[in-house]
Design a protein around this motif. Structure first.
Motif, mmCIF file in Angstrom:
data_model
loop_
_atom_site.group_PDB
_atom_site.id
_atom_site.type_symbol
_atom_site.label_atom_id
_atom_site.label_comp_id
_atom_site.label_asym_id
_atom_site.label_seq_id
_atom_site.Cartn_x
_atom_site.Cartn_y
_atom_site.Cartn_z
ATOM 1 N N GLY A 244 65.073 19.144 62.797
ATOM 2 C CA GLY A 244 64.658 20.774 63.288
ATOM 3 C C GLY A 244 64.435 21.390 62.373
ATOM 4 N N GLU A 245 63.933 22.971 62.555
ATOM 5 C CA GLU A 245 63.977 23.779 61.675
ATOM 6 C C GLU A 245 65.281 24.374 61.125
ATOM 7 N N THR A 429 57.844 32.419 63.091
ATOM 8 C CA THR A 429 58.357 30.951 64.087
ATOM 9 C C THR A 429 57.571 31.316 65.041
ATOM 10 N N ASP A 430 57.129 30.017 66.323
ATOM 11 C CA ASP A 430 56.630 30.153 68.285
ATOM 12 C C ASP A 430 55.531 30.519 67.349
ATOM 13 N N THR A 451 51.515 19.543 65.287
ATOM 14 C CA THR A 451 52.697 19.906 65.752
ATOM 15 C C THR A 451 53.131 19.492 67.033
ATOM 16 N N VAL A 454 56.711 23.808 72.275
ATOM 17 C CA VAL A 454 58.150 23.894 72.258
ATOM 18 C C VAL A 454 58.278 23.811 73.776
ATOM 19 N N SER A 470 54.399 27.185 69.358
ATOM 20 C CA SER A 470 54.585 25.463 68.462
ATOM 21 C C SER A 470 55.355 25.783 68.017
ATOM 22 N N ARG A 471 56.071 24.815 67.239
ATOM 23 C CA ARG A 471 56.834 25.007 65.973
ATOM 24 C C ARG A 471 56.898 25.174 65.534
ATOM 25 N N TYR A 473 55.427 27.258 61.621
ATOM 26 C CA TYR A 473 56.467 28.470 61.644
ATOM 27 C C TYR A 473 55.647 28.569 60.261
ATOM 28 N N SER A 486 55.690 22.760 60.211
ATOM 29 C CA SER A 486 56.082 22.695 61.572
ATOM 30 C C SER A 486 57.187 21.652 61.797
#
Length: 591
Positions: A244-245, A429-430, A451, A454, A470-471, A473, A486
């Motif tokens: 993940g991020e 982000t986001d 991508t 969220v 979206s995830r 960044y 992403s």
RNA sequence: GGGGCUGUAGCUCAGUUUGGUUAGAGUGCCGGUCUGUCACACCGGAGGUCGCGGGUUCGAGUCCCGUCAGCCCCGCCA
């Protein structure tokens, strides 16, 4: 032995050196030459007491940039002749033997540019790039680039990443930038594309089970250039599976920590703070805020609206807002600078900007009429507007006011010296999953079509695409986007929904991305990654504003290579081999 | 595709506003002098398609039009 490494420890020893004649100081009976190699400069002393007659004579006819080999003795300089400004200034070489390995013609541009002298024009520097690259300032940039790249490679390898190369001759992807095309000789009428980035390949590598990949990859985009944009540039391209991020950010941060430590011996503060795209747009008007300037954008609709001021009330009635920036000390700006504020805002796409000066005697300026006693009190109490300050206002839809306020914030911040020192790294982000095409209003992928959205179902995504985050960044350093990436979409029904929103038919999807989606059918791990612009990072590390100073052989703004003369016309028979004919080529080959 | 700036000696620039005798300076280059310089100093010399093309004018480095090149920006580009 290297010129820049000779020091007092070598006193009394015989050394051999080879390098270029940097400068010559001929006093007649005694001569001095600064010899230069990649490591630096050292002074050669030619004196009748130590130097054979034949060598003395040869030294008289040396020219700058002649290539020398010498043998001599390292000696301390006489105390009065020590040069404290020079790393090797305590010593010199008494030359006993010399050979001119190559002589140089008179130089079109100087390598040893005197202090205070301007550099030759960019055009000449590029045309005579070999000479320009000899300058110690530029050599330093490439040392930094080498060290930083090595550190990145080592940092990623230590974290278990595997370096894999991907093709240069690849398939055109209609998304994104214009491709450089390479005609196929074997398949007339068909073209390879040079990669804009290894994006699709690195995702395929994830599916292949290389769960941590990186590549220091050349990317090519056929678009118009800027000081910070070259047609070919280098990315540190990274992708990871089962992450993940947090994992991606940590991998990137660790790499940067190592790069800065090894290269500049500096610590950078990790983890970097994070800011949502929405917060960046709201408070700074841009998705890459420069946090060296602390001023923020405030929503003043409520404070200043409904007071009979047409520009503000009109904007509010149209669904817009009145947003502004308090500029501490901005009251000192001249009337002509204040007028320029309006022009800057208009150039950025807003209908204009209003300003308001706060003085001990009250308010003045175009926006003063919107400020009654209540509004004034609130501006003071809630936004810190006090005597000597300026308030800059832009009324209208956010899509117009954000870019304008971004420009004003950075411009006035620079003008008034409000930009603090230091490096402000942030993850933004986001991002929205889609943005509206400015011409058609149709949804377009804001990062790229693969991508991960969220927290959304396929049905929700189809119903309200513009509301989906979206995830994706970006890594931003002092207002410059250095990296972006992403978490990718590996869920088939979400992926189908995204492509449907983008208006692609099944045939189009299959033609463009069929090989990726097919791969995804056979067990795709969740994955994500980032790509970091190496050239931009190095430029920031060494403190230059143009990428040309960190790329050995860069192109001009018209994408020409001035030294080698690229691009160039080619012979007609080569075109014929490729099945090509120039549309505007007259003569025998023409129609 | 659009806007701005720049283009004069090998290099960096002045001269262009207000057209007028032989286009200057610094540096580099060439020759000379000089035994402690460090951007060495001093003396002398050579070196010009004023980006290119056209126009206006008795006369253009200077004014007008076009064009090329470099740089910066917008569009474009993640």
């Amino acid at each position: 032995m290297a010129c820049g490494r000779v020091d007092g420890d070598w006193t009394g020893r015989s050394v051999q050196l080879a390098g270029w004649v940097h400068r010559r100081r001929d006093k007649g009976g005694v001569k001095f030459i600064l010899l230069r190699d990649r490591t630096g400069l050292v002074q050669l002393a030619f004196e009748p007491e130590h130097t054979p007659q034949r060598v003395m004579e040869a030294a008289s006819s040396l020219n700058p940039e002649d290539v020398l080999w010498i043998r001599g003795d390292v000696e301390s300089r006489p105390p009065e002749a020590v040069n404290p400004d020079m790393p090797t200034g305590a010593v010199e070489i008494r030359v006993r033997e010399m050979e001119v390995l190559a002589s140089s013609d008179p130089l079109p541009i100087l390598v040893a540019i005197p202090p205070g002298e301007d550099l030759p024009s960019e055009e000449l520097r590029l045309r005579h790039r070999v000479l320009d690259l000899r300058r110690p300032e530029l050599q330093r940039n490439f040392v930094v680039r080498h060290l930083a790249t090595n550190a990145a490679r080592a940092a990623l390898a230590r974290q278990g990443f595997l370096e894999v190369e991907t093709p240069f001759l690849t398939r055109r992807t209609p998304e994104g930038a214009r491709d450089y095309l390479v005609p196929s000789r074997i398949h007339h009428g068909e073209f390879y594309a040079l990669p804009q980035s290894p994006q699709l390949y690195k995702q395929l590598l994830m599916v292949s089970g290389f769960d941590r990949y990186f590549q220091i990859a050349r990317c090519l985009r056929d678009e118009d250039l800027r000081a910070d944009r070259q047609p070919e540039f280098t990315q540190i391209d990274v992708e990871m599976a089962f992450v993940g991020e947090d994992d991606v950010f940590a991998a990137c941060e660790q790499m940067l920590v190592d790069m800065y430590a090894v290269t500049l011996d500096r610590a950078i503060p990790v983890p970097f703070p994070r800011m949502s795209w929405a917060e960046a747009m709201e408070s700074y008007g841009t998705d890459k805020p420069d946090l060296r300037i602390e001023w923020r954008i405030h929503d003043l609709s409520e404070v200043l609206g409904g007071r009979g001021f047409g520009i503000i009330d009109g904007a509010l009635a149209d669904g817009g807002r009145a947003r502004g920036i308090v500029v501490p000390g901005g009251g000192s700006l001249s009337r002509s600078r204040l007028d320029a504020i309006n022009d800057m805002a208009r150039a950025a796409g807003a209908r204009g900007a209003l300003w308001l000066k706060c003085t001990d005697d009250g308010y003045s300026g175009p926006a003063a009429r919107a400020v009654d006693e209540t509004a004034g009190a609130r501006l003071q109490a809630e936004y810190g507007l006090s005597a000597g300050d300026l308030l800059v206002l832009v009324a209208g839809p956010d899509s117009e006011s954000s870019p304008a306020l971004d420009v004003l914030r950075r411009q006035l911040g620079t003008e008034l010296g409000a930009a603090g020192e230091g490096e402000h790294w942030i993850w933004v982000t986001d991002f929205p999953l889609f943005e509206a095409d400015p011409e058609t209003g149709a949804p377009a992928a804001s990062h790229h079509p693969f991508t991960m959205p969220v927290d959304v179902t396929a049905a929700e995504l189809l119903a309200e695409p513009f509301a989906v985050r979206s995830r994706a960044y970006d890594l931003v350093l002092n207002g410059t986007e250095l990296a972006s990436g992403s978490i990718r979409c590996h869920v088939p029904e979400l992926q189908r929904a995204i492509l449907e929103v983008l208006g692609m038919t099944a045939e189009q999807v299959d033609a463009r991305f069929g090989f990726l989606l097919e791969a995804f059918r056979y067990g795709v791990p969740p994955h994500g990654g980032f790509a970091l612009g190496l050239d931009r990072l190095i430029a920031m590390m060494v403190g230059v504003s143009s990428l040309r100073d960190v790329i050995a052989f860069p192109k001009t703004t018209a994408a020409r290579g001035l030294m080698e003369g690229a691009p160039s016309a080619v012979e007609a028979d080569l075109l014929a081999d490729l099945g090509l004919r120039l549309a505007d080529a007259g003569g025998a080959d023409g129609d």
